[in-house]
Structures are given as C-alpha cells and as structure tokens.
Design a protein around this motif. Sequence first.
Motif, PDB file in Angstrom:
ATOM      1  N   ASP A 209      41.066  32.176  48.235  1.00 33.82           N
ATOM      2  CA  ASP A 209      42.039  33.209  48.614  1.00 33.82           C
ATOM      3  C   ASP A 209      43.004  32.684  49.679  1.00 33.82           C
ATOM      4  OD1 ASP A 209      41.211  35.162  46.932  1.00 33.82           O
ATOM      5  OD2 ASP A 209      40.672  36.604  48.493  1.00 33.82           O
TER       6      ASP A 209
ATOM      7  N   PHE B 248      37.516  31.239  41.473  1.00 32.93           N
ATOM      8  CA  PHE B 248      37.610  32.174  42.587  1.00 32.93           C
ATOM      9  C   PHE B 248      36.366  32.063  43.478  1.00 32.93           C
ATOM     10  CE2 PHE B 248      36.353  36.503  43.930  1.00 32.93           C
ATOM     11  CZ  PHE B 248      37.292  36.653  44.933  1.00 32.93           C
TER      12      PHE B 248
ATOM     13  N   LEU C   8      49.531  47.116  39.520  1.00 34.12           N
ATOM     14  CA  LEU C   8      48.105  47.058  39.186  1.00 34.12           C
ATOM     15  C   LEU C   8      47.881  47.244  37.697  1.00 34.12           C
ATOM     16  CD1 LEU C   8      46.338  49.014  42.062  1.00 34.12           C
ATOM     17  CD2 LEU C   8      46.075  46.596  41.508  1.00 34.12           C
ATOM     18  N   GLU C   9      48.646  48.170  37.102  1.00 34.07           N
ATOM     19  CA  GLU C   9      48.529  48.364  35.645  1.00 34.07           C
ATOM     20  C   GLU C   9      48.851  47.084  34.899  1.00 34.07           C
ATOM     21  OE1 GLU C   9      50.887  51.759  34.383  1.00 34.07           O
ATOM     22  OE2 GLU C   9      49.540  52.981  35.620  1.00 34.07           O
TER      23      GLU C   9
ATOM     24  N   ASP D 109      53.449  49.750  43.541  1.00 34.96           N
ATOM     25  CA  ASP D 109      52.232  48.947  43.604  1.00 34.96           C
ATOM     26  C   ASP D 109      51.208  49.395  42.555  1.00 34.96           C
ATOM     27  OD1 ASP D 109      53.516  47.702  45.670  1.00 34.96           O
ATOM     28  OD2 ASP D 109      52.171  48.395  47.256  1.00 34.96           O
ATOM     29  N   GLN D 110      51.191  50.701  42.265  1.00 35.35           N
ATOM     30  CA  GLN D 110      50.278  51.184  41.223  1.00 35.35           C
ATOM     31  C   GLN D 110      50.678  50.651  39.848  1.00 35.35           C
ATOM     32  OE1 GLN D 110      50.332  55.464  42.034  1.00 35.35           O
ATOM     33  NE2 GLN D 110      48.289  55.310  42.932  1.00 35.35           N
ATOM     34  N   VAL D 111      51.972  50.569  39.608  1.00 36.51           N
ATOM     35  CA  VAL D 111      52.439  50.016  38.333  1.00 36.51           C
ATOM     36  C   VAL D 111      52.102  48.520  38.247  1.00 36.51           C
ATOM     37  CG1 VAL D 111      54.514  49.446  36.997  1.00 36.51           C
ATOM     38  CG2 VAL D 111      54.220  51.742  37.946  1.00 36.51           C
TER      39      VAL D 111
ATOM     40  N   PRO E 120      35.424  33.426  47.303  1.00 36.53           N
ATOM     41  CA  PRO E 120      36.017  34.218  48.383  1.00 36.53           C
ATOM     42  C   PRO E 120      35.737  33.697  49.785  1.00 36.53           C
ATOM     43  CG  PRO E 120      34.146  35.379  47.428  1.00 36.53           C
ATOM     44  CD  PRO E 120      34.360  34.162  46.594  1.00 36.53           C
TER      45      PRO E 120
ATOM     46  N   LYS F 135      32.333  27.412  35.726  1.00 36.38           N
ATOM     47  CA  LYS F 135      33.738  27.752  35.467  1.00 36.38           C
ATOM     48  C   LYS F 135      34.765  26.842  36.128  1.00 36.38           C
ATOM     49  CE  LYS F 135      33.023  32.711  34.755  1.00 36.38           C
ATOM     50  NZ  LYS F 135      33.315  34.054  35.252  1.00 36.38           N
TER      51      LYS F 135
ATOM     52  N   VAL G 139      48.205  42.413  41.993  1.00 34.34           N
ATOM     53  CA  VAL G 139      48.068  43.100  43.277  1.00 34.34           C
ATOM     54  C   VAL G 139      49.305  42.834  44.121  1.00 34.34           C
ATOM     55  CG1 VAL G 139      46.730  43.283  45.402  1.00 34.34           C
ATOM     56  CG2 VAL G 139      45.566  42.898  43.223  1.00 34.34           C
ATOM     57  N   ALA G 140      49.993  43.906  44.499  1.00 30.93           N
ATOM     58  CA  ALA G 140      51.181  43.777  45.351  1.00 30.93           C
ATOM     59  C   ALA G 140      50.783  44.070  46.790  1.00 30.93           C
ATOM     60  CB  ALA G 140      52.255  44.746  44.891  1.00 30.93           C
ATOM     61  N   LYS G 141      51.219  43.196  47.691  1.00 34.35           N
ATOM     62  CA  LYS G 141      50.988  43.426  49.132  1.00 34.35           C
ATOM     63  C   LYS G 141      52.337  43.411  49.804  1.00 34.35           C
ATOM     64  CE  LYS G 141      48.429  40.252  50.869  1.00 34.35           C
ATOM     65  NZ  LYS G 141      47.599  39.535  51.873  1.00 34.35           N
ATOM     66  N   ASN G 142      52.527  44.240  50.802  1.00 30.51           N
ATOM     67  CA  ASN G 142      53.729  44.193  51.641  1.00 30.51           C
ATOM     68  C   ASN G 142      55.023  44.400  50.859  1.00 30.51           C
ATOM     69  OD1 ASN G 142      51.896  43.501  53.686  1.00 30.51           O
ATOM     70  ND2 ASN G 142      52.163  41.318  53.301  1.00 30.51           N
TER      71      ASN G 142
ATOM     72  N   GLN H 128      46.020  38.981  39.153  1.00 31.08           N
ATOM     73  CA  GLN H 128      44.627  38.821  39.571  1.00 31.08           C
ATOM     74  C   GLN H 128      43.914  37.708  38.811  1.00 31.08           C
ATOM     75  OE1 GLN H 128      42.479  42.460  40.910  1.00 31.08           O
ATOM     76  NE2 GLN H 128      43.978  43.580  39.725  1.00 31.08           N
ATOM     77  N   LYS H 129      44.222  37.568  37.531  1.00 26.93           N
ATOM     78  CA  LYS H 129      43.467  36.628  36.694  1.00 26.93           C
ATOM     79  C   LYS H 129      43.817  35.177  37.013  1.00 26.93           C
ATOM     80  CE  LYS H 129      41.437  37.846  32.413  1.00 26.93           C
ATOM     81  NZ  LYS H 129      41.607  38.716  31.252  1.00 26.93           N
TER      82      LYS H 129
END
Lengths: 381, 381
Positions: free
Chosen positions: A16, A28, A194-195, A190-192, A30, A57, A199-202, A237-238
């Motif tokens: 990350d 990934f 995610l769809e 930001d919700q869109v 963390p 992986k 992930v949107a930050k700031n 995310q992927k």
Amino acid sequence: MKSKSSTIRFLYASSDDSADVLYLGGVFVPDPYLSILTAKKSYAVVNRLEYSRVKAKSNYDEVMLLEEIKPKAAELLGLAKADVGPGELMCYFAQRFAVKKVEVPADFPAIYYAVLHEAGYSLKVKRGPFFPKRQKKTDAEARAVRQGNAASAAGIRAAEAVLRESVIDGKRLVYKGRVLTSERLRTIIDQVCLEKGAVAKNTIVAGGRQACDPHEAGHGPLRPNELIIIDVFPRVQKTGYHGDMTRTFLKGRATPEQRKLVAAVRGAQAAALAAVQAGAKAHAVHAAAENHFAEAGYKTERSGNRFTGFIHSTGHGLGLQVHEPPSVSTKKEKLKADHVITIEPGLYYPKIGGCRIEDVVRVTEGGYERLSRMHYRWEIR
Amino acid sequence: MKSKSSTIRFLYASSDDSADVLYLGGVFVPDPYLSILTAKKSYAVVNRLEYSRVKAKSNYDEVMLLEEIKPKAAELLGLAKADVGPGELMCYFAQRFAVKKVEVPADFPAIYYAVLHEAGYSLKVKRGPFFPKRQKKTDAEARAVRQGNAASAAGIRAAEAVLRESVIDGKRLVYKGRVLTSERLRTIIDQVCLEKGAVAKNTIVAGGRQACDPHEAGHGPLRPNELIIIDVFPRVQKTGYHGDMTRTFLKGRATPEQRKLVAAVRGAQAAALAAVQAGAKAHAVHAAAENHFAEAGYKTERSGNRFTGFIHSTGHGLGLQVHEPPSVSTKKEKLKADHVITIEPGLYYPKIGGCRIEDVVRVTEGGYERLSRMHYRWEIR
C-alpha cells in the motif's frame, strides 16, 4: 551465493505504501515486509499471515517464512531472537549472500539504513526511481490506467448530471430538495467510482475562490455562476493503478471573463498536448502551456499569501502512484515512448475563479495516445 | 537561534503517508514537505500551492515558503538553486539553527538521511513512535475513532441487511436477482462508509476457506452455510482517524463445529477484554485470548504452507493509522490510560471456516471504554 563484489538490494514497505514493492511483488501485502533483489533472483520474507498467499500469487522467485528465518538470523548474528528486527534480517541476508554493497530506494526507512550502516555495509541510496522501467507502461498497464480514468469519468459524469438536475435558488444550488455542497457531490462521485471498482481519496469538488487553491478539497454549499473544479483520481482496487481526470463546470451563466479563462485553459492543454512525443523535453511541454497563457495575457504572480495564474506544473507521471516521475514541469526530464503522463494546465484568479482541465496520455514516437475520455462542455444552464 | 548542543528534528512526508506529519501539522498536504522541530517551535516549509492554506489552517508556529527559502539555502551552501533538494534544505536549517545533532523518525527517507550524514551531522533515528503522545488519545481523538467505528458499523449493518434479504439458491446466495459476490458486498459496504464521511480501503468480505487467510480480501460468489468475515477499517475524511471493526456472519444454517468456533472467539474476546486496564501488560491480554482457545481445545499449528488456529495478534493501536503502537501481541508493551486498541481474536480452520470478532476500546484506569458498538448475532436464516 554471489561474489563479494556484487550488490544486494533491499526494499522494506507494504504494497500500500510503496508502489515499487507492489510493482515488484505483484501481490497485496498490507504490512511492511522485506523484499530482496540479487543479480539473479528476487525474494520475499513474509510472516505466517502472508506466507501461503504470497507464495501462491506473487512474482517473487522465492518466498521465505519470517518465523523460520528469524532463528537462523539470530544464530548467525549471535543475537536473541527478540532482537532480530528487519535491519538485522537484512544484515543476515547480506552475510548469507556474501555481499558488502547494499542498495536501497530513496524512501527506504532511515532506521534500517542506520542498522546496515553501523554493521559496516557500503550503502547506496538510489536517486530517482528505483525501477526506472516502472515509468514505461506496458499495454496491460496502459489498460489499467485507462480503467482508472473510466472510473474518474464515471464520477465526473455523475457530478455533471447532479449539477444539471440541480436548481438555482438564489445564491445556492438545490439538488433533490437539499442544498448541494461540495461534500455531498464528492460522496456521489466517490460512490460511483466504487461501483467501477476504484477507491477515490481526496476527490476535489471546489467552487469559486476555493477552486483557486488547487489543494483545497472543497467544502460547504456550491454556488451558481461559479467555476467548479472536479478532480477525481481513484485507484482501481484489483490492479492498484490510478485514474486522474479533471473537468471544470459552471451551473448557471458564465461571465465573459470566465469564458475567456476556460478557453485559455483549453488552449493551453491543446498547446501542451501538441508538444508531447517521445524525445520531447518535459519542460518544453510545460513551456508550451506557459507561453499560451502569457500570449492570452494571463500573468502568474504573488499577491500577499496567495499566488495567482498558472501556479503548478503541467503534469506528472501516473500509474501505481498518483504522482510519479516524470514531472512535466520546469525540471529537466525527457519524455519517452510509453511514459504515461497527465496534461493539466490551470488558471486561478480569486476574482474570476479557478479552472483546470486534465487528461491522461501515453507518449508515442509521433505524439500520444489518449487514456482518458470525456467531453469538455462546461456551462450547465 | 539555538545553542550548538541542541537537537533539531526533521520530518519529510505527506500528511497522507505519515500519521506523524498529520498529527503535528493538523492539515492536509498531499505531497511530501519538510517539518522542523526545535526545542521551542515548529516550522513547515511548503511550496506556493500549499502556502496560504497551511499558513491559515495548520498548527505550525511558523510556515515558510519553499520558493523563498531555496535561494537562501543555495547561497549559504554555495550550490546552484536547482541542486537544493530536501536534504540540502535540512542542512541549511541545521546551519541556521546552529545545531549539530539531528533526530529523524524511523520511516524518514534514507536519501535525506544519507545527505545529512555526508554533511557531517550527528544523526539519531528515533526507535519506536516519534510522538509517543500520539498513542494516548484525547477525548476529541477518541470521539474521532468512535466516528470511524460508526462508519464501520454502518457498513457491516448494510452487509447484514443484504445477507438477510439474499436468498439461498443451491450453493449460491442471490441478492436482488443476481449472485452475491464478495466484490459486490464490499462495494455496498464501502459506499455506506462514504455516506458516513469515511473512505474504506481493502475492506475484507471473505467466506469459507478464503476467510482462513486473514489478509485475503475475498473474491467471487459468497456461499450459504459458510462463515463470512467482514472487516471494515475506514478513514474519516475530515479528521483522518480510522474505525476498525469485524463481525462474522453465516447465511443459512451453522454446523455444531461452526457454532463452537464462533462461541470460542466470542469467549476469547471477552477474556482479552477482561484483562484490559491501565498498567496491564499487552502480552497478558494476548495470553488471555490464547489461553481461552487452548482451554477450548483449539490448537495453533502449521500444516504445509498454511497456518491454522489463532494465527495473529489479539490487537493493535488505532488512530491516524490502522495499525499503530501499542501491539497487543507477544511483544512486551504496557497498556496505559487513553491508549486506543482493537481486541480481535480469531480462529481459522479451512475445514470449519474462519471467525474474527473485533471491537475497539480506550484503556482506562479500571478497565476500558468501548469505542465501537454493534450486536454479535451472526446466524442469518
């Protein structure tokens, strides 16, 4: 085992926090862990929580279990097991591989640098990118960035739709019966994202004077007849790759000054894009935008604590980091084929407003390929 | 200006990457910048993009403009302006404050450590937390963590509602006519977190065997009659503080083994919580959970590349970072009043499934105060 003259390279970070580690391992993880590079092979040392997943992986040639390595390191170094931290582990591997030279990335933690230094290793900190190859994007990486930009565009389109549906009520915008704020519009964007798996930050939704501070995220009610900058840079995310797109909107009626300002930014973006190609100097691309603004009569200057005009660079590399090399600014860098960069000139004058328009391109021999797509209509009546 | 014997402290990071920098400055700065601490005052050096905002909103005693400092540093050090990077800036300030001793945090970038070292400064890397005070949460910070946990709980409740509404169709769960996957449920959870003002990254929705790898985020269809671990650790956008909560659900009918497993985890959590108070040793809290599992007959062991049983620590500090000191594990740390920690024992056996239950508490003299709230019902018929 290597000869004494060879160099060993260490990275110590989570996937990350370090794009280099994610690039190298392709997996990934963390929490921070140790990656090792010799001339021939790559290794990871992970704890039991990560072991089976990283073994299955990741891209590493060999994955080692921390709980097995620690007692071995303690024995070789003559330490108690509890005293074997990451720095001591590195000393152990340097001994095991019989090397005296150690290379680490610029952002390597100082605490382990100090341990290695005290243990007598010859240390080199790599200046600039640790994996220069990471700047050149493969087709798969370009697709990953394109997917990030598709998430950005989806978010910005959702914002545009909200502005279109909003009604002007005096000095405020009202959406579905409630005052429309920067915060509310940001949540929708930001919700869109995610769809779309990102992930949107700031995310920036800043209107009026707020938009003239390019790192102000925006807060409170959005107003009619003001330029609203919407800058969305989510991470898929992927894959871990980012999008980064900006559009500037206005709900209501623009003034002649606002129209002239937006046209100048569009023109500067076109001028900068026209200068992009493999072999071009990044600062020449930046100068193209600057010259366009100068010719249109826009000055960049200080007034008190504020700076107005074109107050940031024209762009930056984009990939596993939102900001990565190369920098499209006054710095001396050369663009190469398969670099992926943003082109995002902007103008900021508190009395008129702020405007930034940003797209992402992949540099080609003869010019560039666009990795972001979205229209430029901005006045929403 | 200070005497030659005093120490200067440098931090160089963005507020996104360094919780210490965010804690010190109390302001959002997305790119790395220089913070300076002398015995008496704190300083920030930021570029023109950040200057007015940091000057207006931060906690620093003094905010300096990078573009003004750079030429001064170049002159004093006898360098070209282009050769003054962050490391050279630090040398300039060490000279200006007439100090020879420099202290930096553990995660300070090695590249600037090397510059300071070559310039002859006596360097100390702080072991452990740079601001030990950051572990002790004020009432306002505890409220901020509580808000993060409220976002986590809202996300988990939304997931519970989806599981309740889902129907079992053979070996799959179907929600609103479509197969329910980890990815889809994660999107719903993360969208609810956004509504609560918090950004969730790497939310875990892992069922069946996937749940037995505690850092597997989960992918593909969720199945009936399997334990599903849901771990949500969002960051509240306004304050930067995190929530961190886990619940384990099962849609369908649990087996006796699954019920026994979940009961053991609940029991271990209760046992660990009962051991929490100011002055308690963190490893004693961890041992309370371990002993509970041992008494219930659950073994922790390796089988091939996998580890089964109670394979992680009981908890960790929570605040501006998801994982921060103190560690509630075998490490020797003492809990103090106002520490905020998670208590999250778990059991992982691929043949039965995985279960983790996590809450957040603030340590008090006599015990603890809960900062997370959500029921523990887990079987959803």
